[in-house]
Design a protein around this motif. Structure first.
Motif, PDB file in Angstrom:
ATOM      1  N   LEU A  24       0.824  -1.210   0.000  1.00 52.57           N
ATOM      2  CA  LEU A  24       0.000   0.000   0.000  1.00 52.57           C
ATOM      3  C   LEU A  24       0.855   1.256   0.000  1.00 52.57           C
ATOM      4  CD1 LEU A  24      -2.850  -0.922   2.492  1.00 52.57           C
ATOM      5  CD2 LEU A  24      -3.073  -0.466   0.063  1.00 52.57           C
ATOM      6  N   ALA A  25       1.916   1.256   0.805  1.00 48.01           N
ATOM      7  CA  ALA A  25       2.783   2.431   0.862  1.00 48.01           C
ATOM      8  C   ALA A  25       3.528   2.633  -0.443  1.00 48.01           C
ATOM      9  CB  ALA A  25       3.774   2.281   2.014  1.00 48.01           C
ATOM     10  N   SER A  26       3.857   1.558  -1.133  1.00 44.48           N
ATOM     11  CA  SER A  26       4.562   1.668  -2.412  1.00 44.48           C
ATOM     12  C   SER A  26       3.630   2.105  -3.534  1.00 44.48           C
ATOM     13  CB  SER A  26       5.189   0.332  -2.784  1.00 44.48           C
ATOM     14  OG  SER A  26       6.123  -0.055  -1.816  1.00 44.48           O
ATOM     15  N   ALA A  27       2.359   1.796  -3.425  1.00 43.08           N
ATOM     16  CA  ALA A  27       1.417   2.090  -4.494  1.00 43.08           C
ATOM     17  C   ALA A  27       0.897   3.530  -4.456  1.00 43.08           C
ATOM     18  CB  ALA A  27       0.231   1.126  -4.429  1.00 43.08           C
ATOM     19  N   LEU A  28       1.011   4.210  -3.313  1.00 39.18           N
ATOM     20  CA  LEU A  28       0.490   5.570  -3.207  1.00 39.18           C
ATOM     21  C   LEU A  28       1.377   6.548  -3.966  1.00 39.18           C
ATOM     22  CD1 LEU A  28      -0.510   5.715   0.556  1.00 39.18           C
ATOM     23  CD2 LEU A  28      -2.014   5.611  -1.408  1.00 39.18           C
ATOM     24  N   PRO A  29       0.781   7.474  -4.719  1.00 41.38           N
ATOM     25  CA  PRO A  29       1.575   8.484  -5.420  1.00 41.38           C
ATOM     26  C   PRO A  29       2.229   9.454  -4.428  1.00 41.38           C
ATOM     27  CG  PRO A  29      -0.685   8.437  -6.236  1.00 41.38           C
ATOM     28  CD  PRO A  29      -0.618   7.556  -5.050  1.00 41.38           C
ATOM     29  N   GLN A  30       3.315  10.086  -4.858  1.00 40.67           N
ATOM     30  CA  GLN A  30       4.065  10.986  -3.992  1.00 40.67           C
ATOM     31  C   GLN A  30       3.235  12.193  -3.564  1.00 40.67           C
ATOM     32  OE1 GLN A  30       7.004  10.364  -2.697  1.00 40.67           O
ATOM     33  NE2 GLN A  30       6.975  12.264  -1.549  1.00 40.67           N
ATOM     34  N   GLN A  34       2.633  13.536   0.251  1.00 39.43           N
ATOM     35  CA  GLN A  34       2.985  14.893   0.664  1.00 39.43           C
ATOM     36  C   GLN A  34       1.795  15.605   1.289  1.00 39.43           C
ATOM     37  OE1 GLN A  34       6.051  16.224   0.578  1.00 39.43           O
ATOM     38  NE2 GLN A  34       5.209  17.952   1.684  1.00 39.43           N
ATOM     39  N   ARG A  35       0.603  15.433   0.699  1.00 37.55           N
ATOM     40  CA  ARG A  35      -0.604  16.059   1.258  1.00 37.55           C
ATOM     41  C   ARG A  35      -0.926  15.472   2.629  1.00 37.55           C
ATOM     42  NH1 ARG A  35      -5.848  15.527  -2.178  1.00 37.55           N
ATOM     43  NH2 ARG A  35      -5.310  13.404  -1.714  1.00 37.55           N
ATOM     44  N   ALA A  36      -0.734  14.163   2.794  1.00 40.94           N
ATOM     45  CA  ALA A  36      -0.981  13.538   4.089  1.00 40.94           C
ATOM     46  C   ALA A  36       0.018  14.032   5.126  1.00 40.94           C
ATOM     47  CB  ALA A  36      -0.887  12.022   3.948  1.00 40.94           C
ATOM     48  N   GLN A  37       1.255  14.277   4.699  1.00 43.49           N
ATOM     49  CA  GLN A  37       2.253  14.783   5.634  1.00 43.49           C
ATOM     50  C   GLN A  37       1.906  16.200   6.080  1.00 43.49           C
ATOM     51  OE1 GLN A  37       6.201  14.692   4.076  1.00 43.49           O
ATOM     52  NE2 GLN A  37       7.058  15.850   5.764  1.00 43.49           N
ATOM     53  N   ASP A  38       1.410  17.006   5.161  1.00 41.94           N
ATOM     54  CA  ASP A  38       1.094  18.394   5.489  1.00 41.94           C
ATOM     55  C   ASP A  38      -0.183  18.518   6.301  1.00 41.94           C
ATOM     56  OD1 ASP A  38       3.322  19.121   4.071  1.00 41.94           O
ATOM     57  OD2 ASP A  38       2.216  19.587   2.231  1.00 41.94           O
ATOM     58  N   ASN A  39      -1.180  17.673   6.043  1.00 38.42           N
ATOM     59  CA  ASN A  39      -2.494  17.822   6.658  1.00 38.42           C
ATOM     60  C   ASN A  39      -2.893  16.652   7.535  1.00 38.42           C
ATOM     61  OD1 ASN A  39      -2.892  20.223   5.180  1.00 38.42           O
ATOM     62  ND2 ASN A  39      -3.467  19.013   3.397  1.00 38.42           N
ATOM     63  N   GLY A  40      -1.971  15.780   7.836  1.00 33.29           N
ATOM     64  CA  GLY A  40      -2.304  14.555   8.536  1.00 33.29           C
ATOM     65  C   GLY A  40      -2.455  14.720  10.032  1.00 33.29           C
TER      66      GLY A  40
END
Length: 73
Positions: A24-30, A34-40
Motif C-alpha cells: 500500500l505504501a509503495s502504491a500511493l503516489p508521492q 505529501q498532502r498527508a504529511q502536510d495535513n495529517g
C-alpha cells in the motif's frame, strides 16, 4: 493443534500484514503522501514548531463540572 503450528500461523499473519502495508505504501503516489504529511494527524508537530502548541493543554470547550453522579434506572 500444536504450539509450533500456532507460532508458524502467527508469524505468517504478521508477515502478511507487513507485506500488505509495504504494498500500500509503495502504491500511493508521492503527491498523496505529501498532502498527508502536510495535513495529517501529526502535521505541525515538529521539534522546531514555533507556534507554541507543543506542551500546551488541549481544551474541548466544555466546562469542567467536577464530579457528577450518573442517575440511571
Amino acid at each position: 493443534m500444536s504450539i509450533a503450528l500456532l507460532v508458524v500461523i502467527g508469524i505468517a499473519l504478521v508477515a502478511g500484514g507487513v507485506g500488505v502495508t509495504f504494498a500500500l505504501a509503495s502504491a500511493l503516489p508521492q503527491d498523496v503522501l505529501q498532502r498527508a504529511q502536510d495535513n495529517g494527524r501529526y502535521a505541525g508537530l515538529t521539534a522546531d514548531d514555533q507556534g507554541g502548541s507543543t506542551g500546551t493543554r488541549a481544551t474541548t470547550g466544555a466546562r469542567n463540572l467536577g464530579h457528577q453522579t450518573i442517575n440511571a434506572i
